[in-house]
Design an enzyme around this catalytic site. Structure first.
Site, PDB file in Angstrom:
ATOM      1  N   LYS A 117      15.497  -2.482 -25.078  1.00  0.00           N
ATOM      2  CA  LYS A 117      15.000  -1.597 -24.017  1.00  0.00           C
ATOM      3  C   LYS A 117      15.439  -0.152 -24.273  1.00  0.00           C
ATOM      4  CE  LYS A 117      13.898  -5.388 -21.636  1.00  0.00           C
ATOM      5  NZ  LYS A 117      12.551  -5.821 -21.254  1.00  0.00           N
TER       6      LYS A 117
ATOM      7  N   TRP B 117      14.332 -12.968 -14.183  1.00  0.00           N
ATOM      8  CA  TRP B 117      15.373 -13.203 -15.180  1.00  0.00           C
ATOM      9  C   TRP B 117      16.650 -13.747 -14.557  1.00  0.00           C
ATOM     10  CZ3 TRP B 117      13.133 -13.800 -19.457  1.00  0.00           C
ATOM     11  CH2 TRP B 117      12.022 -13.020 -19.798  1.00  0.00           C
TER      12      TRP B 117
ATOM     13  N   ASP C 223      23.928  -9.006 -16.283  1.00  0.00           N
ATOM     14  CA  ASP C 223      22.856  -8.861 -17.266  1.00  0.00           C
ATOM     15  C   ASP C 223      22.287  -7.462 -17.080  1.00  0.00           C
ATOM     16  OD1 ASP C 223      20.560  -8.858 -18.780  1.00  0.00           O
ATOM     17  OD2 ASP C 223      19.623 -10.563 -17.780  1.00  0.00           O
TER      18      ASP C 223
END
Length: 361
Positions: free
Chosen positions: A197, A102, A173
């Site tokens: 999440k 990511w 992030d």
């Protein structure tokens, strides 16, 4: 109804109490005669939910008054573009720390917007087994910002202490470990996290940003991509994902009732300790391909002696009600996501199965 042991990497497990509240309120929200899904985002009913969710976030994280809290759409992937679009002016450069898939995607997207450089990478071929040390960071003191990914879902690594980047704004992030423990928000200029999440369903993204950073953001980009647009409109510039925000409110309320983030951290550390302890105790059969100092509390990855045994392990676990254990398609192996709503009892069921499977294997 039998609930499974949900180890999915995202969308992930949500607290049962938050879901049961949604079930109770589904057809008639607070006596209004309709679901929250049917309410106008401009009406008082949803406005109350919206502001409660924002307030709970501020309370749980002790977010300073000089930060905006925003609800946006597009997931973390949209933030890969919005961060440089807003914060990277022409003639400046930004630093990116690469620790997994990511962070690579964030770097690639930023390259489309402006000048960026790799300040550090721990790639070993196509894999990452640790996060960098402070002395490995080659930072530009004049960078517009430094970007990092705090937890790496694919490779099972996590920053347990955040890097010192001096006076350069730090952008993080936190999609896969947001709210897993208390943090000092003031160490960051901007935090973003997909909700799916730890704090809600997919469809809403949380952004926490310093007000001066937002005010100084670029104005030569479309209005819909400017943080300032959403800050000026309490995240209601356009129709937000109302039901997703409603469920975020439910999850945050449960988090507060449980004792806040200190209690959440205690539970998460206990779950991770139990699982890593089992892996290490059976190291002749299970192997964790991550440096111990970088092991993630959220995403525990491990391998078995062969890929065939891994497939058998995942298939048999699924028959016993344990879902979401297959590693990412890019990495293979087994991945156990221990997000906030995963109970210790589910981890204990998994560990018991691991012991039994290893004896047979």
């Amino acid at each position: 109804m039998t609930r499974v042991h949900n180890f999915n990497a995202g969308p992930a497990a949500l607290p049962l109490a938050a879901l049961e509240r949604a079930q109770r309120e589904m057809l008639d929200f607070e006596g209004t005669g309709m679901s929250i899904i049917e309410h106008s985002h401009r009406g008082k009913a949803f406005e109350g939910v919206h502001n409660e969710a924002l307030g709970l976030l501020r309370e749980l994280l002790a977010i300073p008054d000089d930060y905006h809290v925003l609800f946006l759409q597009g997931g973390a992937s949209q933030q890969f573009a919005m961060v440089p679009m807003n914060l990277l002016p022409q003639g400046r450069s930004a630093d990116y720390v690469l620790t997994g898939n990511w962070s690579e995607k964030a770097y690639e997207e930023a390259q489309r917007v402006g000048t960026v450089r790799v300040a550090a990478t721990t790639a070993e071929g196509k894999r990452y087994t640790r996060v960098p040390r402070q002395d490995e960071l080659q930072l530009d003191p004049n960078a517009a910002y430094v970007h990092m990914t705090t937890n790496n879902t694919l490779f099972g690594t996590q920053w347990h202490s955040y890097p010192d980047v001096g006076s350069v704004p730090l952008v993080a992030d936190m999609s896969s470990d947001f709210l897993w423990r208390p943090i000092d928000v003031s160490k960051f200029a901007l935090i973003y996290a997909g909700a799916q999440k730890n704090i809600g369903p997919s469809g809403v993204t949380v952004v926490i940003a310093r007000k001066d950073l937002v005010a100084g953001g670029r104005k030569d980009i479309p209005k819909i991509f400017q943080y300032a647009t959403f800050a000026e409109n309490n995240s209601l510039y356009n129709t937000p994902p109302t039901f997703a925000i409603y469920l975020v409110r439910n999850v945050l309320a449960v988090t507060k009732e449980l004792g806040g983030l200190a209690e959440i951290e205690r539970r998460n550390r206990e779950k991770a300790s139990v699982l890593y302890g089992a892996i290490d105790a059976m190291a002749d059969f299970y192997r964790a391909p991550v440096s111990k100092e970088s092991r993630s509390t959220m995403n525990v990855v491990f391998r078995l002696p062969t890929e065939e045994l891994e497939k058998q392990f995942i298939a048999e676990a699924a028959k016993k009600g344990m879902v979401g254990l297959a590693g990412h398609r890019l990495t293979g192996g087994v991945r156990v996501s221990l997000y906030n709503a995963v109970p210790l009892s589910s981890v204990q069921v998994l560990v018991d199965f691991m012991k039994e499977f290893a004896k047979r294997g």
